[in-house]
Scaffold this motif. Structure first.
Motif, PDB file in Angstrom:
ATOM      1  N   UNK A 177       0.831  -1.215   0.000  1.00  7.23           N
ATOM      2  CA  UNK A 177       0.000   0.000   0.000  1.00  7.23           C
ATOM      3  C   UNK A 177       0.861   1.258   0.000  1.00  7.23           C
ATOM      4  N   UNK A 178       1.918   1.249   0.804  1.00 10.99           N
ATOM      5  CA  UNK A 178       2.759   2.436   0.946  1.00 10.99           C
ATOM      6  C   UNK A 178       3.654   2.670  -0.260  1.00 10.99           C
ATOM      7  N   UNK A 179       4.078   1.599  -0.911  1.00 17.49           N
ATOM      8  CA  UNK A 179       5.013   1.739  -2.026  1.00 17.49           C
ATOM      9  C   UNK A 179       4.333   1.880  -3.383  1.00 17.49           C
ATOM     10  N   UNK A 180       3.063   1.505  -3.457  1.00 22.11           N
ATOM     11  CA  UNK A 180       2.351   1.561  -4.739  1.00 22.11           C
ATOM     12  C   UNK A 180       2.339   2.950  -5.369  1.00 22.11           C
ATOM     13  N   UNK A 181       2.161   4.042  -4.586  1.00 20.38           N
ATOM     14  CA  UNK A 181       2.107   5.350  -5.237  1.00 20.38           C
ATOM     15  C   UNK A 181       3.349   5.693  -6.051  1.00 20.38           C
ATOM     16  N   UNK A 182       4.518   5.253  -5.609  1.00 22.18           N
ATOM     17  CA  UNK A 182       5.739   5.573  -6.353  1.00 22.18           C
ATOM     18  C   UNK A 182       5.926   4.678  -7.569  1.00 22.18           C
ATOM     19  N   UNK A 183       5.191   3.549  -7.620  1.00 19.27           N
ATOM     20  CA  UNK A 183       5.338   2.613  -8.733  1.00 19.27           C
ATOM     21  C   UNK A 183       4.278   2.794  -9.806  1.00 19.27           C
ATOM     22  N   UNK A 184       3.238   3.585  -9.510  1.00 20.26           N
ATOM     23  CA  UNK A 184       2.125   3.752 -10.443  1.00 20.26           C
ATOM     24  C   UNK A 184       2.130   5.125 -11.108  1.00 20.26           C
ATOM     25  N   UNK A 185       1.768   5.129 -12.360  1.00 19.53           N
ATOM     26  CA  UNK A 185       1.565   6.384 -13.075  1.00 19.53           C
ATOM     27  C   UNK A 185       0.234   6.992 -12.661  1.00 19.53           C
ATOM     28  N   UNK A 186       0.053   8.260 -12.929  1.00 23.01           N
ATOM     29  CA  UNK A 186      -1.228   8.899 -12.638  1.00 23.01           C
ATOM     30  C   UNK A 186      -2.351   8.143 -13.348  1.00 23.01           C
ATOM     31  N   UNK A 187      -3.379   7.781 -12.578  1.00 18.88           N
ATOM     32  CA  UNK A 187      -4.476   7.000 -13.131  1.00 18.88           C
ATOM     33  C   UNK A 187      -4.231   5.511 -13.131  1.00 18.88           C
ATOM     34  N   UNK A 188      -3.043   5.082 -12.688  1.00 19.32           N
ATOM     35  CA  UNK A 188      -2.718   3.668 -12.650  1.00 19.32           C
ATOM     36  C   UNK A 188      -3.501   2.924 -11.582  1.00 19.32           C
ATOM     37  N   UNK A 189      -3.496   1.608 -11.687  1.00 19.47           N
ATOM     38  CA  UNK A 189      -4.338   0.767 -10.822  1.00 19.47           C
ATOM     39  C   UNK A 189      -3.489  -0.265 -10.078  1.00 19.47           C
ATOM     40  N   UNK A 190      -3.802  -0.434  -8.798  1.00 19.29           N
ATOM     41  CA  UNK A 190      -3.253  -1.508  -7.981  1.00 19.29           C
ATOM     42  C   UNK A 190      -4.329  -2.559  -7.763  1.00 19.29           C
ATOM     43  N   UNK A 191      -4.006  -3.819  -8.016  1.00 17.47           N
ATOM     44  CA  UNK A 191      -4.870  -4.954  -7.690  1.00 17.47           C
ATOM     45  C   UNK A 191      -4.159  -5.769  -6.619  1.00 17.47           C
ATOM     46  N   UNK A 192      -4.772  -5.875  -5.453  1.00 18.29           N
ATOM     47  CA  UNK A 192      -4.161  -6.520  -4.299  1.00 18.29           C
ATOM     48  C   UNK A 192      -5.119  -7.539  -3.712  1.00 18.29           C
ATOM     49  N   UNK A 193      -4.624  -8.738  -3.427  1.00 24.16           N
ATOM     50  CA  UNK A 193      -5.458  -9.764  -2.797  1.00 24.16           C
ATOM     51  C   UNK A 193      -4.877 -10.104  -1.436  1.00 24.16           C
ATOM     52  N   UNK A 194      -5.764 -10.302  -0.460  1.00 19.42           N
ATOM     53  CA  UNK A 194      -5.325 -10.801   0.844  1.00 19.42           C
ATOM     54  C   UNK A 194      -6.516 -11.345   1.614  1.00 19.42           C
TER      55      UNK A 194
END
Length: 223
Positions: free
Chosen positions: A141-158
């Motif tokens: 969650x914390x590192x995703x913003x630096x890895x995603x472009x504006x408008x990019x999407x994170x898909x996370x399962x837990x």
């Protein structure tokens, strides 16, 4: 074990084999717009199931895992499947620092475990994630913003055992529009079955739900 609905993948001892959580994330991936212009990052790739599926959709895929065995397994599975995947060894986004992607997918370790810290040199490193199960979920969650472009999407399962609302709040605090897009209730596997008493003692499990867990897929879009 193979990728659900596809050719079997090599999953040697110590490499996480595709299971119900993988299936949920594959379904979520299928709902995204993925084409040859899409750059995808798979964090904690394991056997490479998600990376290979994204590559099969035409995406440019980078897969990361901290375990050399997983890295080599994914490279071999990509070779066998004739999929072009860049596979790197590293600790989550540290392996791709400075690069950004359109889509990040992650099935990190999330099982609550009695150890104060996740193991570093055992097969359990693929699923154990500290007393609350959030050692890696929080980091994604914390590192995703630096890895995603504006408008990019994170898909996370837990697992819901480690706190669905906590994940949604953490992503919202990081500037994401996040929601649960898929759920599945499954029976406890061998690991959780042996920890039933400990989970109940920790307040993570109620007596009414001591033989099954809920898996959730969270989709978060970067503003």
């Amino acid at each position: 074990m193979g990728t659900p609905g596809h050719s079997p993948l090599l999953t040697p001892p110590g490499v996480y084999a595709p299971q119900d959580d993988t299936e949920l994330l594959l379904r979520a991936l299928a709902r995204e717009r993925v084409d040859p212009s899409t750059h995808v990052l798979d964090l904690g790739t394991g056997s490479g199931a998600l990376a290979l599926r994204a590559a099969g959709l035409g995406a440019r895929v980078t897969a990361v895992d901290i375990a050399w065995r997983a890295v080599l397994t994914t490279r071999l599975n990509a070779l066998i499947a004739r999929r072009r995947v860049t596979v790197l060894r590293g600790d989550l986004t540290a392996a791709v620092r400075g690069r950004t992607y359109d889509l990040v997918v992650s099935n990190p370790p999330y099982v609550p475990s009695p150890g104060a810290r996740p193991p570093r040199h055992s097969p359990a490193r693929a699923w154990d994630a500290g007393p609350d199960g959030r050692a890696f979920v929080d980091r994604v969650c914390d590192e995703a913003p630096t890895a995603l472009r504006t408008g990019g999407v994170l898909l996370l399962v837990h697992s819901a055992l480690c706190g669905t609302l906590a994940t949604l709040r953490r992503l919202a605090d990081a500037g994401f529009d996040a929601s649960v897009t898929d759920r599945a209730v499954i029976p406890f596997g061998p690991v959780l079955s042996t920890r039933r008493g400990w989970l109940r003692h920790q307040g993570l499990l109620s007596p009414d739900h001591d033989d099954r867990e809920e898996l959730v897929v969270i989709r978060a879009q970067h503003a």
